[in-house]
Write an enzyme that holds these catalytic residues in place. Sequence first.
Site, PDB file in Angstrom:
ATOM      1  N   SER A   1       8.637  54.188 -63.937  1.00 21.76           N
ATOM      2  CA  SER A   1       8.351  55.540 -63.454  1.00 21.76           C
ATOM      3  C   SER A   1       7.760  55.477 -62.038  1.00 21.76           C
ATOM      4  O   SER A   1       8.060  56.335 -61.207  1.00 21.76           O
ATOM      5  CB  SER A   1       7.366  56.236 -64.387  1.00 21.76           C
ATOM      6  OG  SER A   1       7.905  56.360 -65.668  1.00 21.76           O
TER       7      SER A   1
ATOM      8  N   ARG B   1      10.340  44.653 -70.085  1.00 19.99           N
ATOM      9  CA  ARG B   1      11.200  44.519 -68.909  1.00 19.99           C
ATOM     10  C   ARG B   1      11.190  43.101 -68.372  1.00 19.99           C
ATOM     11  O   ARG B   1      12.205  42.521 -68.095  1.00 19.99           O
ATOM     12  CB  ARG B   1      10.718  45.454 -67.793  1.00 19.99           C
ATOM     13  CG  ARG B   1      11.189  46.852 -67.949  1.00 19.99           C
ATOM     14  CD  ARG B   1      10.400  47.759 -67.075  1.00 19.99           C
ATOM     15  NE  ARG B   1       9.036  47.837 -67.558  1.00 19.99           N
ATOM     16  CZ  ARG B   1       8.195  48.802 -67.238  1.00 19.99           C
ATOM     17  NH1 ARG B   1       8.575  49.741 -66.408  1.00 19.99           N
ATOM     18  NH2 ARG B   1       6.978  48.827 -67.725  1.00 19.99           N
TER      19      ARG B   1
ATOM     20  N   HIS C   1      13.500  54.228 -70.282  1.00 17.48           N
ATOM     21  CA  HIS C   1      12.844  54.756 -71.487  1.00 17.48           C
ATOM     22  C   HIS C   1      13.903  55.282 -72.465  1.00 17.48           C
ATOM     23  O   HIS C   1      13.839  55.015 -73.660  1.00 17.48           O
ATOM     24  CB  HIS C   1      11.934  55.944 -71.144  1.00 17.48           C
ATOM     25  CG  HIS C   1      10.741  55.614 -70.310  1.00 17.48           C
ATOM     26  ND1 HIS C   1      10.431  56.295 -69.156  1.00 17.48           N
ATOM     27  CD2 HIS C   1       9.752  54.694 -70.466  1.00 17.48           C
ATOM     28  CE1 HIS C   1       9.308  55.816 -68.653  1.00 17.48           C
ATOM     29  NE2 HIS C   1       8.876  54.842 -69.410  1.00 17.48           N
TER      30      HIS C   1
ATOM     31  N   LYS D   1      -5.356  57.609 -65.234  1.00 18.07           N
ATOM     32  CA  LYS D   1      -4.274  57.522 -64.243  1.00 18.07           C
ATOM     33  C   LYS D   1      -4.179  58.854 -63.502  1.00 18.07           C
ATOM     34  O   LYS D   1      -4.711  59.859 -63.946  1.00 18.07           O
ATOM     35  CB  LYS D   1      -2.945  57.246 -64.949  1.00 18.07           C
ATOM     36  CG  LYS D   1      -2.772  55.788 -65.345  1.00 18.07           C
ATOM     37  CD  LYS D   1      -1.327  55.536 -65.700  1.00 18.07           C
ATOM     38  CE  LYS D   1      -1.097  54.120 -66.203  1.00 18.07           C
ATOM     39  NZ  LYS D   1       0.277  53.935 -66.701  1.00 18.07           N
TER      40      LYS D   1
HETATM   41  P1  ADP Z   1       6.036  52.824 -66.943  1.00 20.84           P
HETATM   42  O1  ADP Z   1       5.080  53.856 -66.417  1.00 20.84           O
HETATM   43  O2  ADP Z   1       5.616  51.415 -66.685  1.00 20.84           O
HETATM   44  O3  ADP Z   1       7.476  53.058 -66.586  1.00 20.84           O
HETATM   45  P2  ADP Z   1       5.433  53.794 -69.653  1.00 20.84           P
HETATM   46  O4  ADP Z   1       3.987  53.626 -69.959  1.00 20.84           O
HETATM   47  O5  ADP Z   1       5.877  55.199 -69.471  1.00 20.84           O
HETATM   48  O6  ADP Z   1       5.938  52.873 -68.482  1.00 20.84           O
HETATM   49  O7  ADP Z   1       6.318  53.045 -70.728  1.00 20.84           O
HETATM   50  C1  ADP Z   1       6.468  53.350 -72.067  1.00 20.84           C
HETATM   51  C2  ADP Z   1       7.249  52.231 -72.733  1.00 20.84           C
HETATM   52  O8  ADP Z   1       8.560  52.125 -72.181  1.00 20.84           O
HETATM   53  C3  ADP Z   1       6.627  50.837 -72.554  1.00 20.84           C
HETATM   54  O9  ADP Z   1       6.817  50.123 -73.758  1.00 20.84           O
HETATM   55  C4  ADP Z   1       7.435  50.223 -71.448  1.00 20.84           C
HETATM   56  O10 ADP Z   1       7.445  48.818 -71.522  1.00 20.84           O
HETATM   57  C5  ADP Z   1       8.809  50.801 -71.743  1.00 20.84           C
HETATM   58  N1  ADP Z   1       9.655  50.843 -70.564  1.00 20.84           N
HETATM   59  C6  ADP Z   1       9.437  51.483 -69.408  1.00 20.84           C
HETATM   60  N2  ADP Z   1      10.466  51.303 -68.539  1.00 20.84           N
HETATM   61  C7  ADP Z   1      11.357  50.491 -69.187  1.00 20.84           C
HETATM   62  C8  ADP Z   1      12.620  49.912 -68.835  1.00 20.84           C
HETATM   63  N3  ADP Z   1      13.158  50.108 -67.624  1.00 20.84           N
HETATM   64  N4  ADP Z   1      13.244  49.141 -69.747  1.00 20.84           N
HETATM   65  C9  ADP Z   1      12.671  48.920 -70.968  1.00 20.84           C
HETATM   66  N5  ADP Z   1      11.490  49.427 -71.352  1.00 20.84           N
HETATM   67  C10 ADP Z   1      10.837  50.210 -70.482  1.00 20.84           C
END
Ligand code: ADP
Length: 160
Positions: free
Chosen positions: A129, A91, A18, A42
């Site tokens: 996450s 990703r 992130h 969630k």
């Molecule tokens: P997650 O729970 O799947 O990690 P979030 O809902 O918190 O994801 O993600 C917020 C944004 O950050 C989304 O656009 C997601 O695609 C992006 N994101 C999450 N992890 C990564 C990563 N490792 N690399 C690039 N973008 C990411």
Amino acid sequence: MGSIAVCPGSFDPVTLGHLDIITRGSKIFDKVIVSVLNNRSKNPLFSVEERIELLKETTNHLPNVEVDHFDGLLIDYVKKKQANAIIKGLRAVSDFEYELQMASINRKLDEEVETFFMMTNNHYSYLSSSIVKELAKYEASVNDLVPPAVEKALRNKNRM
Ligand code: ADP
């Protein structure tokens, strides 16, 4: 008006993946509003307040990044903030289908708001996450996956 982008997500908790997207976005847009989605369907590990606190702590070196939270439709929030863009990270191919759907719906709801996709940094393509929470639950090291403040917060959660 300068360019304002909203970077939405669950951030439960914020990872280096992130932060990479947020940092790169902050170099392109005048202002980036990182906004925690208060998604009641969630079952989060961290409360919205805790997630905001961790995001603030780990982005406070980026002067044009602001941290906030939202409920409801993303596009309504984007308009309320007078933003003109949404930033999302991609990703893997598996992220693509869902994100294409979301971007298309958001374009239908408001043509003026553009969605920008940033390819993950190769180092973080496997990082989410959920993976971080799973590793932390079994006390595996996450120190190269999350910022130190998050590592500490995960350790504290485990003790509870
Ligand atoms: P997650 O729970 O799947 O990690 P979030 O809902 O918190 O994801 O993600 C917020 C944004 O950050 C989304 O656009 C997601 O695609 C992006 N994101 C999450 N992890 C990564 C990563 N490792 N690399 C690039 N973008 C990411």
